[in-house]
Design a protein around this motif. Structure first.
Motif, PDB file in Angstrom:
ATOM      1  N   ALA A 130      13.674  20.000 -14.985  1.00 52.96           N
ATOM      2  CA  ALA A 130      13.413  21.349 -14.470  1.00 52.96           C
ATOM      3  C   ALA A 130      14.731  22.099 -14.302  1.00 52.96           C
ATOM      4  CB  ALA A 130      12.679  21.263 -13.140  1.00 52.96           C
ATOM      5  N   ASP A 131      14.669  23.434 -14.441  1.00 49.37           N
ATOM      6  CA  ASP A 131      15.905  24.216 -14.341  1.00 49.37           C
ATOM      7  C   ASP A 131      16.190  24.683 -12.918  1.00 49.37           C
ATOM      8  OD1 ASP A 131      13.874  26.031 -14.112  1.00 49.37           O
ATOM      9  OD2 ASP A 131      14.466  27.270 -15.824  1.00 49.37           O
ATOM     10  N   LYS A 132      15.274  24.384 -11.977  1.00 50.88           N
ATOM     11  CA  LYS A 132      15.494  24.730 -10.574  1.00 50.88           C
ATOM     12  C   LYS A 132      15.303  23.484  -9.720  1.00 50.88           C
ATOM     13  CE  LYS A 132      13.973  29.547 -10.994  1.00 50.88           C
ATOM     14  NZ  LYS A 132      13.007  30.580 -10.508  1.00 50.88           N
ATOM     15  N   THR A 133      16.013  23.442  -8.609  1.00 48.99           N
ATOM     16  CA  THR A 133      15.918  22.276  -7.734  1.00 48.99           C
ATOM     17  C   THR A 133      14.728  22.397  -6.782  1.00 48.99           C
ATOM     18  OG1 THR A 133      17.388  23.242  -6.074  1.00 48.99           O
ATOM     19  CG2 THR A 133      18.406  21.882  -7.798  1.00 48.99           C
ATOM     20  N   VAL A 134      14.217  21.242  -6.389  1.00 50.11           N
ATOM     21  CA  VAL A 134      13.202  21.133  -5.343  1.00 50.11           C
ATOM     22  C   VAL A 134      13.754  20.178  -4.295  1.00 50.11           C
ATOM     23  CG1 VAL A 134      10.856  20.416  -4.767  1.00 50.11           C
ATOM     24  CG2 VAL A 134      11.320  21.505  -6.977  1.00 50.11           C
ATOM     25  N   ARG A 135      13.934  20.676  -3.081  1.00 47.68           N
ATOM     26  CA  ARG A 135      14.552  19.882  -2.012  1.00 47.68           C
ATOM     27  C   ARG A 135      15.879  19.283  -2.467  1.00 47.68           C
ATOM     28  NH1 ARG A 135       9.866  16.104   0.533  1.00 47.68           N
ATOM     29  NH2 ARG A 135       8.080  17.436   0.110  1.00 47.68           N
ATOM     30  N   PRO A 181       2.533  16.193  -5.578  1.00 49.72           N
ATOM     31  CA  PRO A 181       2.255  16.585  -6.966  1.00 49.72           C
ATOM     32  C   PRO A 181       2.417  18.078  -7.216  1.00 49.72           C
ATOM     33  CG  PRO A 181       0.613  15.018  -6.204  1.00 49.72           C
ATOM     34  CD  PRO A 181       1.445  15.378  -5.007  1.00 49.72           C
ATOM     35  N   SER A 182       2.189  18.906  -6.191  1.00 51.31           N
ATOM     36  CA  SER A 182       2.317  20.353  -6.377  1.00 51.31           C
ATOM     37  C   SER A 182       3.762  20.772  -6.606  1.00 51.31           C
ATOM     38  CB  SER A 182       1.752  21.095  -5.163  1.00 51.31           C
ATOM     39  OG  SER A 182       2.536  20.848  -4.011  1.00 51.31           O
ATOM     40  N   GLU A 183       4.704  19.885  -6.265  1.00 58.03           N
ATOM     41  CA  GLU A 183       6.119  20.190  -6.462  1.00 58.03           C
ATOM     42  C   GLU A 183       6.626  19.727  -7.826  1.00 58.03           C
ATOM     43  OE1 GLU A 183       8.092  19.890  -2.087  1.00 58.03           O
ATOM     44  OE2 GLU A 183       7.369  17.988  -2.919  1.00 58.03           O
ATOM     45  N   ARG A 184       5.760  19.052  -8.578  1.00 60.61           N
ATOM     46  CA  ARG A 184       6.182  18.471  -9.845  1.00 60.61           C
ATOM     47  C   ARG A 184       5.582  19.245 -11.010  1.00 60.61           C
ATOM     48  NH1 ARG A 184       9.413  13.849  -8.436  1.00 60.61           N
ATOM     49  NH2 ARG A 184       9.743  14.028 -10.677  1.00 60.61           N
ATOM     50  N   ALA A 185       6.316  19.261 -12.121  1.00 58.90           N
ATOM     51  CA  ALA A 185       5.814  19.890 -13.340  1.00 58.90           C
ATOM     52  C   ALA A 185       4.751  19.006 -13.970  1.00 58.90           C
ATOM     53  CB  ALA A 185       6.957  20.112 -14.329  1.00 58.90           C
ATOM     54  N   GLU A 186       3.715  19.616 -14.526  1.00 57.62           N
ATOM     55  CA  GLU A 186       2.692  18.882 -15.254  1.00 57.62           C
ATOM     56  C   GLU A 186       3.153  18.656 -16.694  1.00 57.62           C
ATOM     57  OE1 GLU A 186      -0.233  17.577 -14.337  1.00 57.62           O
ATOM     58  OE2 GLU A 186       0.071  18.130 -12.243  1.00 57.62           O
ATOM     59  N   GLY A 187       2.525  17.684 -17.341  1.00 58.11           N
ATOM     60  CA  GLY A 187       2.794  17.466 -18.758  1.00 58.11           C
ATOM     61  C   GLY A 187       4.056  16.669 -18.982  1.00 58.11           C
ATOM     62  N   GLN A 196      17.431  12.561 -13.601  1.00 59.97           N
ATOM     63  CA  GLN A 196      17.668  12.048 -14.946  1.00 59.97           C
ATOM     64  C   GLN A 196      19.096  11.521 -15.090  1.00 59.97           C
ATOM     65  OE1 GLN A 196      14.320  14.597 -17.472  1.00 59.97           O
ATOM     66  NE2 GLN A 196      16.466  14.829 -18.003  1.00 59.97           N
ATOM     67  N   GLN A 197      20.032  12.108 -14.352  1.00 63.77           N
ATOM     68  CA  GLN A 197      21.399  11.594 -14.371  1.00 63.77           C
ATOM     69  C   GLN A 197      21.463  10.216 -13.710  1.00 63.77           C
ATOM     70  OE1 GLN A 197      24.448  13.733 -12.071  1.00 63.77           O
ATOM     71  NE2 GLN A 197      25.855  13.462 -13.794  1.00 63.77           N
ATOM     72  N   LEU A 198      20.740  10.042 -12.603  1.00 63.41           N
ATOM     73  CA  LEU A 198      20.674   8.723 -11.973  1.00 63.41           C
ATOM     74  C   LEU A 198      20.051   7.706 -12.924  1.00 63.41           C
ATOM     75  CD1 LEU A 198      19.509   9.420  -8.297  1.00 63.41           C
ATOM     76  CD2 LEU A 198      21.768   8.653  -9.047  1.00 63.41           C
ATOM     77  N   SER A 199      18.954   8.097 -13.547  1.00 62.82           N
ATOM     78  CA  SER A 199      18.252   7.196 -14.449  1.00 62.82           C
ATOM     79  C   SER A 199      19.132   6.790 -15.620  1.00 62.82           C
ATOM     80  CB  SER A 199      16.975   7.871 -14.960  1.00 62.82           C
ATOM     81  OG  SER A 199      16.354   7.087 -15.949  1.00 62.82           O
ATOM     82  N   GLY A 200      19.754   7.767 -16.281  1.00 63.20           N
ATOM     83  CA  GLY A 200      20.583   7.466 -17.442  1.00 63.20           C
ATOM     84  C   GLY A 200      21.762   6.579 -17.097  1.00 63.20           C
ATOM     85  N   ASN A 201      22.422   6.882 -15.985  1.00 60.80           N
ATOM     86  CA  ASN A 201      23.573   6.070 -15.591  1.00 60.80           C
ATOM     87  C   ASN A 201      23.167   4.685 -15.103  1.00 60.80           C
ATOM     88  OD1 ASN A 201      26.438   7.463 -15.611  1.00 60.80           O
ATOM     89  ND2 ASN A 201      24.938   9.075 -15.168  1.00 60.80           N
ATOM     90  N   SER A 202      21.893   4.518 -14.729  1.00 64.84           N
ATOM     91  CA  SER A 202      21.423   3.176 -14.394  1.00 64.84           C
ATOM     92  C   SER A 202      21.510   2.261 -15.610  1.00 64.84           C
ATOM     93  CB  SER A 202      19.979   3.226 -13.878  1.00 64.84           C
ATOM     94  OG  SER A 202      19.520   1.928 -13.551  1.00 64.84           O
ATOM     95  N   TRP A 203      21.167   2.793 -16.790  1.00 69.29           N
ATOM     96  CA  TRP A 203      21.274   1.967 -18.001  1.00 69.29           C
ATOM     97  C   TRP A 203      22.729   1.645 -18.311  1.00 69.29           C
ATOM     98  CZ3 TRP A 203      16.996  -0.164 -18.436  1.00 69.29           C
ATOM     99  CH2 TRP A 203      15.804   0.523 -18.228  1.00 69.29           C
ATOM    100  N   PHE A 204      23.621   2.585 -18.031  1.00 69.87           N
ATOM    101  CA  PHE A 204      25.044   2.320 -18.212  1.00 69.87           C
ATOM    102  C   PHE A 204      25.504   1.231 -17.242  1.00 69.87           C
ATOM    103  CE2 PHE A 204      29.579   3.999 -17.523  1.00 69.87           C
ATOM    104  CZ  PHE A 204      30.086   3.259 -18.576  1.00 69.87           C
ATOM    105  N   TYR A 212      17.032  17.997  -8.875  1.00 73.96           N
ATOM    106  CA  TYR A 212      16.570  18.399 -10.198  1.00 73.96           C
ATOM    107  C   TYR A 212      15.578  17.335 -10.650  1.00 73.96           C
ATOM    108  CZ  TYR A 212      20.136  22.026 -10.749  1.00 73.96           C
ATOM    109  OH  TYR A 212      20.899  23.158 -10.603  1.00 73.96           O
ATOM    110  N   LEU A 213      14.338  17.756 -10.914  1.00 75.41           N
ATOM    111  CA  LEU A 213      13.257  16.809 -11.169  1.00 75.41           C
ATOM    112  C   LEU A 213      12.915  16.731 -12.653  1.00 75.41           C
ATOM    113  CD1 LEU A 213      10.906  17.704  -8.182  1.00 75.41           C
ATOM    114  CD2 LEU A 213      12.535  15.808  -8.352  1.00 75.41           C
TER     115      LEU A 213
END
Length: 558
Positions: free
Chosen positions: A165-170, A151-157, A101-109, A173-174
């Protein structure tokens, strides 16, 4: 040679597009988008997102209208005080950890800064772009190779605004906005266009390689992230000329049209989840369609862009100038209506809508050597720059209600050699009805090619006038999601680029669409037997009302 647009500052749009731009600019003048409100704390889940989108919209709408954005200078003056020590928004994470989300937000900047530099050419802006690339983007280069795609590593909804997410995967932060890390492809390629750093190009290539390996439908990728990444791929293709990228881009867009688009040409927020539309993605789909037409010359992309603009972007704009979310029209949801709980997505879509409207203005004219192409018909006056000098033109139109547009040379003080003029003639025009007149005389040697009627040898001189006309008839177009086992295919009713709706709050399937509908003018048709009228989804923003946006408007019929 690839054709390019005229500069925004050279085009003065009029009519409904200007009204929409001004309405959006007025919304962006609200205190909600002032420097006191636009900056978010470092703990905000989307660092740089609100700031970047706001700046991008204010920069582009100012350029498109020629009118100062109320808060722009004040926001720019405060930006340095809200950046971290490395020159971007958000926290400085431990080495090896990436927040998508930090990458995404700063892309708009980044995108906002790139547009600002294109406009003002200030060296300090280019330096700021370089700092973000050096300190945020380049360190993430090696992380994309292990971006989680299972998909099993990603949150649904997820909600209309994604959550982190509050924990990292590989070591990532997803986000529930699946794939939003690749929104940065848009910002990264925009920055590369200006900087031309080899190390940035290598990062762009790594991002593209990883993105193209993702099963987007299988991972339920967010369509907004998908389309923003696609924009980046297309921009990089324009610089690299790598045909494999163009083929990949066409494949991704085909996937989107088949599995991510609603029946009124908006988007489903995720693949496989038709929960709501998002004008951010709709704008991206519009830009991607035009860019695909630019690079392929296939007119169906341009027709798709027309359908997106008139039936999705315009319907998503609210009476206050902002943009909000609608339902996902499909066989199970045959009526179109705005969602009251996200009637205006003021935190994202209102700003991106400003970019969409500005691009619609920018796309009015495309120039290539001795060729002028007119792919859209928004009333305007423009100053077009050729090698020999600047020509003033005016476009008048009755499109999309009627197939009529005229292009007049208002002033041409130079000796301009002959130019090829190309005017768009969509496939939904009545076959054989297109006619072109030059100074009142029918042009018999005009050629229809790739969706355009071409006049190969027009001498541009003051007073020269081209007039295009073509007929538009009512069409029934089967929807792509219909299943044969469920009886006759459902259809949309179309008057050219305009989708029609039936009476409010009437079961769409019960309305019999047929050839007995009588045209009343302005794309309105009447079923005399059932006393029903069918009207365009699109209406000028001066006629927009919340009650109409929220009303269920049937657009799918049997």
């Amino acid at each position: 040679m690839i054709r390019n647009t005229a500069q925004l500052e050279q085009i003065a749009v009029q009519g409904d597009l200007l009204d929409r731009l001004r309405a959006n600019a007025a919304r962006l003048a609200d205190p909600l988008y002032s420097p006191e409100e636009v900056f978010k704390p470092s703990s905000y889940d989307w660092p740089g997102d609100n700031e970047g989108r706001t700046l991008l919209a204010q920069i582009l709408t100012a350029r498109a209208t020629g009118e100062d954005a109320v808060h722009l200078d004040a926001i720019l003056a405060k930006v340095p005080f809200y950046l971290n020590g490395l020159g971007y928004f958000g926290n400085i994470l431990p080495e090896g950890i990436t927040d998508e989300q930090q990458l995404s937000g700063n892309s708009w900047f980044l995108r906002a800064l790139c547009e600002l530099y294109a406009w003002k050419r200030q060296p300090e802006v280019l330096e700021q772009i370089g700092r973000i690339v050096k300190n945020l983007l380049l360190p993430a280069h090696s992380h994309f190779a292990h971006y989680p795609t299972d998909p099993s590593e990603r949150a649904e909804g997820g909600e209309a605004s994604g959550t982190l997410a509050d924990k990292t995967v590989r070591d990532w932060y997803l986000s529930t906005d699946i794939g939003c890390a690749f929104i940065m492809l848009d910002g990264a390629t925009h920055a590369y266009e200006l900087l031309q750093w080899p190390e940035l190009e290598a990062t762009v290539q790594e991002m593209i390689e990883r993105f193209l390996a993702i099963d987007l439908a299988g991972i339920n990728a967010q369509t907004h992230a998908t389309l923003s990444a696609l924009r980046g791929i297309l921009r990089y293709y324009g610089m690299s000329g790598d045909k494999k990228l163009l083929h990949a881009a066409e494949s991704i867009y085909s996937l989107y049209l088949n599995e991510g688009k609603t029946e009124n040409y908006a988007n489903r927020n995720w693949f496989n989840r038709p929960w709501w539309t998002e004008p951010c993605a709709v704008v991206d789909s519009f830009v991607a369609a035009v860019e695909l037409w630019r690079y392929t010359d296939h007119p169906h992309y341009l027709e798709t862009a027309h359908l997106i603009y008139y039936n999705a972007i315009s319907h998503g704009q609210r009476e206050n100038g902002g943009f909000g979310c609608d339902c996902c029209t499909r066989e199970e949801e045959p009526s179109l209506y705005a969602l009251e709980n996200v009637y205006e997505a003021y935190w994202c879509c209102t700003m991106r809508g400003g970019e969409g409207l500005s691009r619609a203005a920018e796309y009015s004219y495309w120039l290539r050597e001795d060729e002028l192409t007119v792919p859209f018909y928004h009333a305007n006056k423009a100053e077009l720059s050729f090698a020999e000098g600047t020509v003033s033109v005016e476009l008048e139109t009755r499109y999309p209600y009627e197939g009529y547009a005229s292009l007049t040379v208002v002033q041409c003080p130079y000796s301009i050699p002959q130019k090829t003029i190309r005017l768009f003639v969509p496939s939904y025009s009545v076959a054989g009805s297109a006619a072109l007149r030059l100074n009142g005389a029918l042009v018999n040697d005009a050629v229809l090619s790739n969706g355009f009627i071409e006049v190969p040898a027009v001498i541009l001189a003051t007073g020269v006038k081209l007039e295009l006309s073509f007929d538009i008839e009512l069409q029934q177009v089967p929807i792509q999601s219909s299943k044969e086992s469920e009886g006759p295919a459902m259809v949309t009713l179309r008057h050219g680029a305009l989708l029609l709706h039936g009476p409010h709050d009437v079961d769409a399937a019960s309305i019999q669409a047929g050839s007995t509908l009588t045209p009343l003018g302005n794309a309105v048709y009447r079923d005399e037997k059932n006393k029903h009228e069918f009207l365009p989804i699109y209406r000028p923003i001066r006629e927009a009302a919340k009650q109409d946006a929220l009303a269920k408007k049937p657009i799918l019929f049997r």
